[in-house]
Design an enzyme around this catalytic site. Structure first.
Site, PDB file in Angstrom:
ATOM      1  N   TYR A 147       0.837  -1.202   0.000  1.00 54.26           N
ATOM      2  CA  TYR A 147       0.000   0.000   0.000  1.00 54.26           C
ATOM      3  C   TYR A 147       0.866   1.243   0.000  1.00 54.26           C
ATOM      4  O   TYR A 147       2.104   1.174   0.124  1.00 54.26           O
ATOM      5  CB  TYR A 147      -0.953   0.002   1.197  1.00 54.26           C
ATOM      6  CG  TYR A 147      -0.298   0.296   2.531  1.00 54.26           C
ATOM      7  CD1 TYR A 147       0.516  -0.631   3.161  1.00 54.26           C
ATOM      8  CD2 TYR A 147      -0.509   1.520   3.180  1.00 54.26           C
ATOM      9  CE1 TYR A 147       1.106  -0.358   4.391  1.00 54.26           C
ATOM     10  CE2 TYR A 147       0.071   1.803   4.407  1.00 54.26           C
ATOM     11  CZ  TYR A 147       0.872   0.859   5.003  1.00 54.26           C
ATOM     12  OH  TYR A 147       1.461   1.130   6.207  1.00 54.26           O
ATOM     13  N   LYS A 183       6.448  -1.868   1.852  1.00 52.58           N
ATOM     14  CA  LYS A 183       5.256  -1.312   2.518  1.00 52.58           C
ATOM     15  C   LYS A 183       4.101  -2.309   2.384  1.00 52.58           C
ATOM     16  O   LYS A 183       3.137  -2.101   1.639  1.00 52.58           O
ATOM     17  CB  LYS A 183       4.919   0.067   1.936  1.00 52.58           C
ATOM     18  CG  LYS A 183       4.102   0.923   2.868  1.00 52.58           C
ATOM     19  CD  LYS A 183       4.179   2.373   2.478  1.00 52.58           C
ATOM     20  CE  LYS A 183       3.141   3.246   3.138  1.00 52.58           C
ATOM     21  NZ  LYS A 183       3.118   3.202   4.598  1.00 52.58           N
ATOM     22  N   GLU A 189      11.856   2.026  14.517  1.00 49.77           N
ATOM     23  CA  GLU A 189      10.992   3.120  14.067  1.00 49.77           C
ATOM     24  C   GLU A 189       9.696   3.041  14.854  1.00 49.77           C
ATOM     25  O   GLU A 189       9.566   2.223  15.763  1.00 49.77           O
ATOM     26  CB  GLU A 189      10.728   3.014  12.558  1.00 49.77           C
ATOM     27  CG  GLU A 189      10.021   1.725  12.163  1.00 49.77           C
ATOM     28  CD  GLU A 189       9.783   1.579  10.667  1.00 49.77           C
ATOM     29  OE1 GLU A 189       9.678   2.588   9.955  1.00 49.77           O
ATOM     30  OE2 GLU A 189       9.685   0.415  10.217  1.00 49.77           O
ATOM     31  N   LEU A 226      10.885   1.161   7.356  1.00 50.64           N
ATOM     32  CA  LEU A 226      10.355   1.671   6.098  1.00 50.64           C
ATOM     33  C   LEU A 226      11.097   2.968   5.767  1.00 50.64           C
ATOM     34  O   LEU A 226      11.258   3.819   6.644  1.00 50.64           O
ATOM     35  CB  LEU A 226       8.850   1.967   6.229  1.00 50.64           C
ATOM     36  CG  LEU A 226       8.238   2.465   4.921  1.00 50.64           C
ATOM     37  CD1 LEU A 226       8.074   1.322   3.924  1.00 50.64           C
ATOM     38  CD2 LEU A 226       6.907   3.152   5.162  1.00 50.64           C
TER      39      LEU A 226
END
Ligand code: PMP
Length: 291
Positions: free
Chosen positions: A33, A147, A180, A205
């Protein structure tokens, strides 16, 4: 007015039953996505987002369902049908429909869904006050650079943060380093005044906001080091913040029970917030109701 989604060639109400039971996105999270912010009808950093989308598809050997130009036309039409000028666009591409089998089919037609919703960006008050994050073990796979729509560990971490009154969960690897956030990148300003964020790789990411903020920092003459930092270092940092397309540059003023520095957003964070907002055209929103 009900929201309109694009689903495999048709524009349908968001509530419509439009996805096949054996869509591999539904059964296996076999898909990817992208999330893009639109301000005043203009998609921010569109090329970077579409580059990342195409990269995610390549990494999973999913054929793009249409050209980049056609996808841009679909995004534009979905925004138009929803009458939105400030929006967040969600694009999801799955490997498509096939009898359920763990072996990935050699060919097939990818499914494409595009939805849009009103942008719910942080208010000026939220941006000024900063936020609290909690630390959680990073329980994800080792291809976080893709992703993927497989987000269960992210959802569980974020839900725990939400229940504890925090905005985000900072994920910590087995060696004590922050990777993250559940849906954002993590940053600190270290004891020497250097801006620090984990290098891009398979454990995080590569955020679009991250790439923009790195460029802005270098332009502003801020010393930047891409290196991992530990949770302990973050708790004792001079400044901390997180970045994402929908959270922008959000100061982090508390990590678990530790107040970061004096508990207010630091000067480097503020500088980057201001530059980022200007570049993204967010100043137009501060006077408008629908931010
Ligand atoms: N990391 C993760 C795990 C994310 O889900 C996101 C948001 N998509 C980010 C970082 C930030 O990426 P971006 O700046 O492109 O929104």
């Amino acid at each position: 007015m009900s929201r309109i989604a694009y689903v495999n060639g048709r524009y349908v109400p968001v509530g419509a039953r439009a996805i096949a039971i054996e869509d591999r996105g539904y059964q296996f999270a076999d898909g990817i996505y992208e999330v893009i912010r639109v301000i005043d009808g203009k998609a921010g950093d569109l090329d970077r987002h579409l580059d990342r989308l195409e990269r995610s598809l390549r990494e999973l050997a999913i054929e793009p369902p249409m050209s980049r130009a056609a996808l841009c036309a679909v995004i534009g039409e979905t925004l138009r049908r929803n009458r939105l000028r400030h929006a967040v666009v969600y694009i999801q591409i799955s490997r498509g429909i096939a009898p359920r089998n763990h072996i990935v089919p050699a060919s097939g037609r990818a499914s494409l869904v595009v939805t849009v919703r009103r942008a719910r960006l942080p208010s000026p008050h939220e941006v000024d006050a900063g936020c609290r994050v909690i630390a959680m073990p990073d329980e994800r796979w080792h291809r976080c650079d893709i992703k993927s729509i497989g987000l269960l560990p992210n959802l569980l971490a974020r839900t725990k943060a939400h229940r504890e009154g925090a905005r985000e969960a900072w994920l910590v690897d087995d060696d004590g380093f922050v990777t993250e956030g559940s849906s954002s990148n993590a940053w600190i300003v270290d004891g020497e005044g250097r801006l620090v964020t984990r290098p891009a790789g398979t454990e995080i990411l590569g955020g679009i906001t991250r790439s923009v903020v790195l460029e802005l920092a270098r332009k502003l003459g801020i010393e930047v080091v891409e290196r991992p930092f530990t949770l302990e270092e973050a708790k004792g940092a001079r400044e901390a913040f997180l970045t994402s397309t929908s959270s922008l540059v959000m100061p982090v003023v508390q990590i678990d029970d530790s107040i970061v520095a004096n508990g207010v957003p630091g000067s480097i964070t503020r500088q980057l917030q201001a530059e980022y907002s200007r570049r993204a055209g967010l100043d137009v929103l501060s006077t408008q109701q629908d931010r």
